[in-house]
Design a protein around this motif. Sequence first.
Motif, PDB file in Angstrom:
ATOM      1  N   SER A  61       0.852  -1.177   0.000  1.00 17.35           N
ATOM      2  CA  SER A  61       0.000   0.000   0.000  1.00 17.35           C
ATOM      3  C   SER A  61       0.894   1.235   0.000  1.00 17.35           C
ATOM      4  O   SER A  61       2.049   1.181   0.425  1.00 17.35           O
ATOM      5  CB  SER A  61      -0.923   0.002   1.220  1.00 17.35           C
ATOM      6  OG  SER A  61      -0.169  -0.028   2.414  1.00 17.35           O
ATOM      7  N   LEU A  62       0.364   2.337  -0.486  1.00 15.98           N
ATOM      8  CA  LEU A  62       1.118   3.585  -0.589  1.00 15.98           C
ATOM      9  C   LEU A  62       0.497   4.611   0.337  1.00 15.98           C
ATOM     10  O   LEU A  62      -0.724   4.767   0.381  1.00 15.98           O
ATOM     11  CB  LEU A  62       1.091   4.100  -2.035  1.00 15.98           C
ATOM     12  CG  LEU A  62       1.522   3.109  -3.118  1.00 15.98           C
ATOM     13  CD1 LEU A  62       1.310   3.720  -4.503  1.00 15.98           C
ATOM     14  CD2 LEU A  62       2.969   2.691  -2.924  1.00 15.98           C
ATOM     15  N   ARG A  63       1.329   5.321   1.066  1.00 13.11           N
ATOM     16  CA  ARG A  63       0.826   6.352   1.990  1.00 13.11           C
ATOM     17  C   ARG A  63       1.491   7.680   1.620  1.00 13.11           C
ATOM     18  O   ARG A  63       2.718   7.768   1.516  1.00 13.11           O
ATOM     19  CB  ARG A  63       1.145   5.977   3.432  1.00 13.11           C
ATOM     20  CG  ARG A  63       0.543   6.909   4.483  1.00 13.11           C
ATOM     21  CD  ARG A  63       0.590   6.239   5.838  1.00 13.11           C
ATOM     22  NE  ARG A  63       0.257   7.123   6.939  1.00 13.11           N
ATOM     23  CZ  ARG A  63      -0.982   7.429   7.313  1.00 13.11           C
ATOM     24  NH1 ARG A  63      -2.003   6.930   6.649  1.00 13.11           N
ATOM     25  NH2 ARG A  63      -1.199   8.224   8.340  1.00 13.11           N
ATOM     26  N   LEU A  64       0.680   8.693   1.408  1.00  9.73           N
ATOM     27  CA  LEU A  64       1.215   9.965   0.951  1.00  9.73           C
ATOM     28  C   LEU A  64       0.393  11.139   1.463  1.00  9.73           C
ATOM     29  O   LEU A  64      -0.684  10.972   2.044  1.00  9.73           O
ATOM     30  CB  LEU A  64       1.274  10.003  -0.570  1.00  9.73           C
ATOM     31  CG  LEU A  64      -0.043   9.781  -1.322  1.00  9.73           C
ATOM     32  CD1 LEU A  64      -0.091  10.647  -2.579  1.00  9.73           C
ATOM     33  CD2 LEU A  64      -0.166   8.315  -1.740  1.00  9.73           C
ATOM     34  N   ILE A  65       0.930  12.319   1.240  1.00  8.84           N
ATOM     35  CA  ILE A  65       0.259  13.573   1.591  1.00  8.84           C
ATOM     36  C   ILE A  65      -0.237  14.215   0.303  1.00  8.84           C
ATOM     37  O   ILE A  65       0.584  14.657  -0.505  1.00  8.84           O
ATOM     38  CB  ILE A  65       1.218  14.534   2.312  1.00  8.84           C
ATOM     39  CG1 ILE A  65       1.749  13.917   3.600  1.00  8.84           C
ATOM     40  CG2 ILE A  65       0.515  15.861   2.609  1.00  8.84           C
ATOM     41  CD1 ILE A  65       2.823  14.747   4.282  1.00  8.84           C
ATOM     42  N   PRO A  66      -1.546  14.249   0.057  1.00  4.31           N
ATOM     43  CA  PRO A  66      -2.040  14.932  -1.147  1.00  4.31           C
ATOM     44  C   PRO A  66      -1.734  16.426  -1.048  1.00  4.31           C
ATOM     45  O   PRO A  66      -2.289  17.135  -0.220  1.00  4.31           O
ATOM     46  CB  PRO A  66      -3.550  14.667  -1.115  1.00  4.31           C
ATOM     47  CG  PRO A  66      -3.728  13.509  -0.188  1.00  4.31           C
ATOM     48  CD  PRO A  66      -2.640  13.652   0.830  1.00  4.31           C
ATOM     49  N   ALA A  67      -0.833  16.885  -1.865  1.00  4.31           N
ATOM     50  CA  ALA A  67      -0.399  18.280  -1.799  1.00  4.31           C
ATOM     51  C   ALA A  67       0.040  18.732  -3.181  1.00  4.31           C
ATOM     52  O   ALA A  67       0.393  17.917  -4.034  1.00  4.31           O
ATOM     53  CB  ALA A  67       0.758  18.435  -0.813  1.00  4.31           C
ATOM     54  N   HIS A  68       0.012  20.032  -3.403  1.00  2.00           N
ATOM     55  CA  HIS A  68       0.459  20.561  -4.684  1.00  2.00           C
ATOM     56  C   HIS A  68       1.970  20.414  -4.833  1.00  2.00           C
ATOM     57  O   HIS A  68       2.467  20.102  -5.917  1.00  2.00           O
ATOM     58  CB  HIS A  68       0.050  22.031  -4.822  1.00  2.00           C
ATOM     59  CG  HIS A  68      -1.429  22.226  -4.971  1.00  2.00           C
ATOM     60  ND1 HIS A  68      -2.103  21.920  -6.129  1.00  2.00           N
ATOM     61  CD2 HIS A  68      -2.366  22.672  -4.101  1.00  2.00           C
ATOM     62  CE1 HIS A  68      -3.389  22.186  -5.980  1.00  2.00           C
ATOM     63  NE2 HIS A  68      -3.574  22.626  -4.764  1.00  2.00           N
ATOM     64  N   ASP A  69       2.702  20.655  -3.740  1.00  2.00           N
ATOM     65  CA  ASP A  69       4.156  20.508  -3.774  1.00  2.00           C
ATOM     66  C   ASP A  69       4.655  20.364  -2.349  1.00  2.00           C
ATOM     67  O   ASP A  69       3.871  20.349  -1.398  1.00  2.00           O
ATOM     68  CB  ASP A  69       4.814  21.698  -4.489  1.00  2.00           C
ATOM     69  CG  ASP A  69       4.401  23.038  -3.911  1.00  2.00           C
ATOM     70  OD1 ASP A  69       4.390  23.171  -2.670  1.00  2.00           O
ATOM     71  OD2 ASP A  69       4.072  23.953  -4.689  1.00  2.00           O
ATOM     72  N   CYS A  70       5.978  20.250  -2.191  1.00  2.00           N
ATOM     73  CA  CYS A  70       6.550  19.975  -0.874  1.00  2.00           C
ATOM     74  C   CYS A  70       6.426  21.137   0.102  1.00  2.00           C
ATOM     75  O   CYS A  70       6.652  20.960   1.305  1.00  2.00           O
ATOM     76  CB  CYS A  70       8.013  19.566  -1.021  1.00  2.00           C
ATOM     77  SG  CYS A  70       9.071  20.853  -1.737  1.00  2.00           S
ATOM     78  N   ILE A  71       6.084  22.319  -0.364  1.00  2.00           N
ATOM     79  CA  ILE A  71       5.930  23.454   0.543  1.00  2.00           C
ATOM     80  C   ILE A  71       4.836  23.173   1.569  1.00  2.00           C
ATOM     81  O   ILE A  71       4.933  23.579   2.730  1.00  2.00           O
ATOM     82  CB  ILE A  71       5.627  24.751  -0.236  1.00  2.00           C
ATOM     83  CG1 ILE A  71       6.773  25.048  -1.222  1.00  2.00           C
ATOM     84  CG2 ILE A  71       5.456  25.926   0.715  1.00  2.00           C
ATOM     85  CD1 ILE A  71       8.136  25.150  -0.580  1.00  2.00           C
ATOM     86  N   THR A  72       3.799  22.447   1.163  1.00  2.64           N
ATOM     87  CA  THR A  72       2.753  22.040   2.105  1.00  2.64           C
ATOM     88  C   THR A  72       3.354  21.224   3.237  1.00  2.64           C
ATOM     89  O   THR A  72       2.977  21.384   4.402  1.00  2.64           O
ATOM     90  CB  THR A  72       1.676  21.215   1.391  1.00  2.64           C
ATOM     91  OG1 THR A  72       1.084  21.998   0.349  1.00  2.64           O
ATOM     92  CG2 THR A  72       0.582  20.782   2.360  1.00  2.64           C
ATOM     93  N   PHE A  73       4.307  20.336   2.913  1.00  5.49           N
ATOM     94  CA  PHE A  73       4.957  19.517   3.935  1.00  5.49           C
ATOM     95  C   PHE A  73       5.660  20.394   4.959  1.00  5.49           C
ATOM     96  O   PHE A  73       5.589  20.162   6.162  1.00  5.49           O
ATOM     97  CB  PHE A  73       5.993  18.583   3.311  1.00  5.49           C
ATOM     98  CG  PHE A  73       5.479  17.617   2.282  1.00  5.49           C
ATOM     99  CD1 PHE A  73       4.156  17.632   1.868  1.00  5.49           C
ATOM    100  CD2 PHE A  73       6.324  16.693   1.718  1.00  5.49           C
ATOM    101  CE1 PHE A  73       3.687  16.741   0.912  1.00  5.49           C
ATOM    102  CE2 PHE A  73       5.877  15.791   0.761  1.00  5.49           C
ATOM    103  CZ  PHE A  73       4.551  15.818   0.359  1.00  5.49           C
TER     104      PHE A  73
END
Length: 222
Positions: A61-73
């Motif tokens: 399974s894949l786990r991720l942060i739906p975001a436009h780019d890494c700035i959200t992170f």
Amino acid sequence: MLGESDHFSHHLYLPISLHNNPDNLRNSIQKAINKNRSDIIYLGYGLCGNALDGIHSGKASLRLIPAHDCITFFLGSRENYQSAHQKYPDAYWYSPSLIRHNEENLPGEKQDYTRKMALLAQYDKASAEKVFEAEISWRKNYHYAIYTEWKDLDTCKNCRQFAQKAAEWLHWDFIEIKGNSELLRKWLLTEDDTPELLTVPLEHIILNSNDESILRAAPHSK
């Protein structure tokens, strides 16, 4: 931060230069996933030029942060990103990781000097200057250089200074926005299932949702 959890067997960093070609980035991510033998994979990418669109895994399974780019992170939430983007839509972002791993490709004095030297090796001075001005014409759309970092993020001693000097060189206003590790902690250290996070089950594919959810999972039709 990875050291705070005992369920990471290994991690892999892909070259940041792959962002220059989203198709190459997508292919590299897929190849890395195909070689994986873990039950779950944490993908540290946002849309990134639609690089995640079509990514899938039949083994984990894949786990991720739906975001436009890494700035959200770095800012800690989608809301923080949207607030900053609405206030400074014409901003170029700098962070310690971007500066450490991609300094030569970030707008600033060093990049300009390197590029001018390369052009002068190909053209006469007038032609080289004309090509250079055309290449940097996009900068006219930007007016701010924003630097963000947070205490849990590995920092480099001169990163803030690099961003400040770049802003001065480019005639952009320098702004510093404090980062927040909350979102990355949720992603890496918990199993929370919230709108800020996305878990893609086995035999599913990641797709661009074209709405505020940014990314979605769908059954993978082989």
